[in-house]
Design a protein around this motif. Structure first.
Motif, PDB file in Angstrom:
ATOM      1  N   VAL A  26       0.864  -1.306  -0.040  1.00 12.15           N
ATOM      2  CA  VAL A  26       0.067   0.024  -0.020  1.00 12.15           C
ATOM      3  C   VAL A  26       0.847   1.234   0.003  1.00 12.15           C
ATOM      4  CG1 VAL A  26      -1.857  -1.356   1.084  1.00 12.15           C
ATOM      5  CG2 VAL A  26      -0.392  -0.025   2.638  1.00 12.15           C
ATOM      6  N   SER A  27       0.335   2.293  -0.506  1.00 11.40           N
ATOM      7  CA  SER A  27       0.843   3.679  -0.501  1.00 11.40           C
ATOM      8  C   SER A  27       1.173   4.011   0.928  1.00 11.40           C
ATOM      9  CB  SER A  27       0.478   4.663  -1.389  1.00 11.40           C
ATOM     10  OG  SER A  27      -0.993   4.956  -1.038  1.00 11.40           O
ATOM     11  N   ASP A  28       2.038   5.133   1.244  1.00  9.12           N
ATOM     12  CA  ASP A  28       2.087   5.644   2.237  1.00  9.12           C
ATOM     13  C   ASP A  28       0.833   6.649   2.616  1.00  9.12           C
ATOM     14  OD1 ASP A  28       4.921   4.795   2.723  1.00  9.12           O
ATOM     15  OD2 ASP A  28       5.613   6.861   2.143  1.00  9.12           O
ATOM     16  N   SER A  29      -0.025   7.075   1.747  1.00  5.28           N
ATOM     17  CA  SER A  29      -1.088   7.500   2.163  1.00  5.28           C
ATOM     18  C   SER A  29      -2.130   6.662   2.501  1.00  5.28           C
ATOM     19  CB  SER A  29      -1.789   8.275   0.673  1.00  5.28           C
ATOM     20  OG  SER A  29      -2.878   8.875   0.971  1.00  5.28           O
ATOM     21  N   GLU A  30      -2.141   5.409   1.636  1.00  2.71           N
ATOM     22  CA  GLU A  30      -3.152   4.343   2.190  1.00  2.71           C
ATOM     23  C   GLU A  30      -2.641   4.103   3.556  1.00  2.71           C
ATOM     24  OE1 GLU A  30      -4.577   2.335  -2.107  1.00  2.71           O
ATOM     25  OE2 GLU A  30      -2.084   1.894  -1.238  1.00  2.71           O
ATOM     26  N   LEU A  31      -1.581   3.781   3.736  1.00  2.00           N
ATOM     27  CA  LEU A  31      -1.012   3.196   5.318  1.00  2.00           C
ATOM     28  C   LEU A  31      -1.648   4.095   6.382  1.00  2.00           C
ATOM     29  CD1 LEU A  31       0.348   1.205   7.065  1.00  2.00           C
ATOM     30  CD2 LEU A  31       2.564   2.506   6.440  1.00  2.00           C
ATOM     31  N   ARG A  32      -1.378   5.485   6.070  1.00  3.52           N
ATOM     32  CA  ARG A  32      -1.896   6.541   7.075  1.00  3.52           C
ATOM     33  C   ARG A  32      -3.253   6.351   7.155  1.00  3.52           C
ATOM     34  NH1 ARG A  32       2.046   9.798   4.554  1.00  3.52           N
ATOM     35  NH2 ARG A  32       0.270  10.577   3.117  1.00  3.52           N
ATOM     36  N   ASP A  33      -4.233   6.292   6.113  1.00  2.00           N
ATOM     37  CA  ASP A  33      -5.682   6.040   6.165  1.00  2.00           C
ATOM     38  C   ASP A  33      -6.173   4.797   6.802  1.00  2.00           C
ATOM     39  OD1 ASP A  33      -5.975   8.204   4.744  1.00  2.00           O
ATOM     40  OD2 ASP A  33      -6.347   7.106   2.857  1.00  2.00           O
ATOM     41  N   ILE A  34      -5.240   3.819   6.774  1.00  2.00           N
ATOM     42  CA  ILE A  34      -5.665   2.595   7.774  1.00  2.00           C
ATOM     43  C   ILE A  34      -5.314   2.986   8.891  1.00  2.00           C
ATOM     44  CG2 ILE A  34      -4.794   0.027   7.836  1.00  2.00           C
ATOM     45  CD1 ILE A  34      -4.505  -0.053   4.661  1.00  2.00           C
ATOM     46  N   LYS A  35      -4.127   3.472   9.306  1.00  2.00           N
ATOM     47  CA  LYS A  35      -3.787   3.766  10.777  1.00  2.00           C
ATOM     48  C   LYS A  35      -5.003   4.565  11.298  1.00  2.00           C
ATOM     49  CE  LYS A  35       1.033   3.336  10.659  1.00  2.00           C
ATOM     50  NZ  LYS A  35       2.459   4.279  10.925  1.00  2.00           N
ATOM     51  N   LYS A  36      -5.398   5.620  10.742  1.00  2.00           N
ATOM     52  CA  LYS A  36      -6.441   6.520  11.171  1.00  2.00           C
ATOM     53  C   LYS A  36      -7.626   5.743  11.230  1.00  2.00           C
ATOM     54  CE  LYS A  36      -8.785  10.804  10.039  1.00  2.00           C
ATOM     55  NZ  LYS A  36      -9.147  11.809   8.945  1.00  2.00           N
ATOM     56  N   MET A  37      -7.955   4.761  10.429  1.00  2.00           N
ATOM     57  CA  MET A  37      -9.260   4.071  10.675  1.00  2.00           C
ATOM     58  C   MET A  37      -8.916   3.251  11.785  1.00  2.00           C
ATOM     59  SD  MET A  37     -11.046   2.363   6.998  1.00  2.00           S
ATOM     60  CE  MET A  37      -9.586   1.378   6.822  1.00  2.00           C
ATOM     61  N   LEU A  38      -8.105   2.759  11.763  1.00  2.00           N
ATOM     62  CA  LEU A  38      -7.930   1.657  13.146  1.00  2.00           C
ATOM     63  C   LEU A  38      -7.887   2.639  14.619  1.00  2.00           C
ATOM     64  CD1 LEU A  38      -4.941  -0.706  12.172  1.00  2.00           C
ATOM     65  CD2 LEU A  38      -7.237  -1.415  12.499  1.00  2.00           C
ATOM     66  N   ALA A  39      -7.384   3.689  14.466  1.00  2.00           N
ATOM     67  CA  ALA A  39      -7.301   4.546  15.801  1.00  2.00           C
ATOM     68  C   ALA A  39      -8.588   4.959  16.014  1.00  2.00           C
ATOM     69  CB  ALA A  39      -6.106   5.882  15.495  1.00  2.00           C
TER      70      ALA A  39
END
Length: 77
Positions: A26-39
């Protein structure tokens, strides 16, 4: 070999699902989105549990004021 009692010997269902995701780049942007969703998901769960506690314990603003004035530190010897 000695085992540590705090280290689980089996993966949790969440760990298994997350490992499946690791197969995909996944791109860095997608990774940030996934982390945000989990948080956000876990923050929501905490809020729900706190709401339940407030109801069960009949806490209110007075309770918060009492907590602010409590001295719960252990004296240094």
């Amino acid at each position: 070999m000695e085992t540590n009692a705090n280290v689980p010997t089996k993966l949790s269902n969440m760990q298994v699902e997350l490992l499946k995701l690791y197969a995909h780049n996944v791109s860095d942007s997608e990774l940030r989105d996934i982390k945000k969703m989990l948080a956000e998901y876990f923050a929501k769960k905490v809020d729900e549990e706190m709401d339940k506690l407030w109801e069960e314990k009949c806490w209110d603003e007075k309770t918060i004021e009492e907590w602010k004035n409590e001295h719960m530190r252990t004296p240094i010897k």
